[in-house]
Design an enzyme around this catalytic site. Sequence first.
Site, PDB file in Angstrom:
ATOM      1  CE  LYS A 191      -3.980  28.941 -23.115  1.00 41.13           C
ATOM      2  NZ  LYS A 191      -3.625  29.967 -22.136  1.00 41.13           N
ATOM      3  CD  GLU A 197       7.332  17.758 -21.029  1.00 39.28           C
ATOM      4  OE1 GLU A 197       6.745  18.388 -21.934  1.00 39.28           O
ATOM      5  OE2 GLU A 197       8.163  18.285 -20.267  1.00 39.28           O
ATOM      6  NE  ARG A 245       0.706  30.630 -13.731  1.00 41.78           N
ATOM      7  CZ  ARG A 245       1.160  30.997 -14.918  1.00 41.78           C
ATOM      8  NH1 ARG A 245       1.334  30.098 -15.868  1.00 41.78           N
ATOM      9  NH2 ARG A 245       1.436  32.256 -15.182  1.00 41.78           N
ATOM     10  CD  GLU A 330       4.135  27.897 -15.355  1.00 42.23           C
ATOM     11  OE1 GLU A 330       2.926  27.678 -15.512  1.00 42.23           O
ATOM     12  OE2 GLU A 330       5.013  27.143 -15.804  1.00 42.23           O
TER      13      GLU A 330
HETATM   14  O1  LIG Z   1      -1.463  22.680 -21.643  1.00 42.74           O
HETATM   15  P1  LIG Z   1      -0.142  22.740 -22.349  1.00 42.74           P
HETATM   16  O2  LIG Z   1      -0.152  23.713 -23.489  1.00 42.74           O
HETATM   17  O3  LIG Z   1       0.292  21.367 -22.784  1.00 42.74           O
HETATM   18  O4  LIG Z   1       0.920  23.275 -21.336  1.00 42.74           O
HETATM   19  C1  LIG Z   1       1.297  22.566 -20.207  1.00 42.74           C
HETATM   20  C2  LIG Z   1       2.225  23.374 -19.327  1.00 42.74           C
HETATM   21  O5  LIG Z   1       3.448  23.572 -19.981  1.00 42.74           O
HETATM   22  C3  LIG Z   1       4.119  24.803 -20.043  1.00 42.74           C
HETATM   23  O6  LIG Z   1       5.483  24.567 -20.040  1.00 42.74           O
HETATM   24  C4  LIG Z   1       3.786  25.842 -19.018  1.00 42.74           C
HETATM   25  O7  LIG Z   1       4.892  26.180 -18.228  1.00 42.74           O
HETATM   26  C5  LIG Z   1       2.616  25.495 -18.129  1.00 42.74           C
HETATM   27  O8  LIG Z   1       2.040  26.694 -17.715  1.00 42.74           O
HETATM   28  C6  LIG Z   1       1.593  24.660 -18.847  1.00 42.74           C
HETATM   29  O9  LIG Z   1       0.521  24.392 -17.974  1.00 42.74           O
END
Ligand SMILES: O=P(O)(O)OC[C@H]1O[C@H](O)[C@H](O)[C@@H](O)[C@@H]1O
Length: 507
Positions: A191, A197, A245, A330
């Site tokens: 997102k 990662e 989530r 979360e």
């Molecule tokens: O989708 P992204 O922006 O890569 O985020 C991936 C994830 O990382 C974060 O640390 C949050 O704690 C999560 O709620 C999220 O789903």
Amino acid sequence: MPLTPDWPGLRAHAMRLADMPLRQLMVADPERARDFSLRVGPIHACFARQRYDRDALAALFSLAAPLPDAFRRQFDGGRVNRSEDRPALHTALRSDLGHGAQAEAARRSARDARDRMAAMVADLESSDITDIVNIGIGGSDLGPRLAVQSLAEFDRGRFRTHFLFNADASGVQRLLPQLDPARTAVVLVSKSFGTQETLLNGGILKDWLAGRGRLYAISAATDAAIGFGVPADRVLPMWDWVGGRYSLWSAVGFTVALALGMRRFDELLAGAADMDRHVLESPPERNLAVWHALTLVWNRNVLGHATHAVLPYDERLDLLPDYLQQLVMESLGKTVREDDSASPVATVPVLWGATGTSSQHSFFQALHQGSDPVPADFIGVVTPAHRYPQSHSAVLANLLAQSEALANGSAGSSPQKHYPGGRPNSLLLLDALNPRSLGSLLAMYEHSVYALSVLWGVNAFDQWGVELGKRLAGSLLPVLAGERPVDAVEDPVTRALLGVIRARQAD
Ligand SMILES: O=P(O)(O)OC[C@H]1O[C@H](O)[C@H](O)[C@@H](O)[C@@H]1O
């Protein structure tokens, strides 16, 4: 008004029932198994083994008064994510129940994205791509991975699907020798498009592709994805009104659609939409998500249980405890309420679990005789997808037996062999595990989580708690890379540990 510790009468009910064996509650009320159950679409829920009776339950349901309006507010695009001043419109990704301009605009965007995604699925199907690598973490990984894994019977076999999520590159190292870059599509799901990662794994895979195969992205940060090197016509959108989530229903489910096909993906959404309608239109007493949430409040706040187990009796749902850990912990792992005051009551329990029957042979001993009763959700599937009825009967027999044994206990011939019982649990039985029932089950948990957030007065849609660790890791990275001296690190313990790591790496 969020909950306060002096809810009228609830503690009195708990004290009245404190010494009553759970078994006795069943004997005293022969209709309990029927009346403490609810059928919603493909789900039969049974709350008969909870430590409440009809009077206690009535008092508990009096807490539900604010929930119908709260659900309506969320569906209609109210700014329920207060700390980020945003709506949480995951429901608009799958159902048309929200009223007003916000919800309508979200639905339009969701429909456009779904149609673009369908065209991309069709295009990939007619290509010579054989392997899909989904790269994401947290909400950009667990939902798609759960759906692909648990619905493997519905996988059309057109693609092999792989998931990379951890910063640890062991997964990449094992996977790459199995793949041909010219026949691989890499799907970056993020997102924010700023997650360490995902960018690490994405960078490795992009270099490995070296212009061959295909690169896709699902992100709310379209420019960042394009800047990374993903062609603009291969970027599908996300929006700030969908939390990670809660995002399986969006283009985040691209890999699910590739594995199962668009028709099955739409069925997953339809199952969630069935639950949306149920939750929005049913009175609290007949509302599965409300009953589920209030039961958690009863166990957490009235009885004081600090953990909660999720026990799916179906190996296909192996990832469900992990998925629900993110969704529940979360969303609700907060003690500061939306008005910045400290919550006067405990909030999220530690949620954990694993599949039966295997967990019976590992941690169930503690569930039966350990010092802390652990309330549990048992999840079962009535009709299996395999042709081994004897095995399935064994699974169901164990599921029913464990639920009963934990609740009822048994007097033993010696203290060592005594089963105290009194361990409350609920059962959620799915008719079968398919896209529609999985969609309904996950949506039920989403709505239960939101109901809990309203009752506790916390925001279910932000996650500030995860930021500090990320910041610190960012500042330590140059030290580990040898670009900054260990001495520059302020914390003495971290400094000492870095010294150990440096010394070992130099050996
Ligand atoms: O989708 P992204 O922006 O890569 O985020 C991936 C994830 O990382 C974060 O640390 C949050 O704690 C999560 O709620 C999220 O789903």
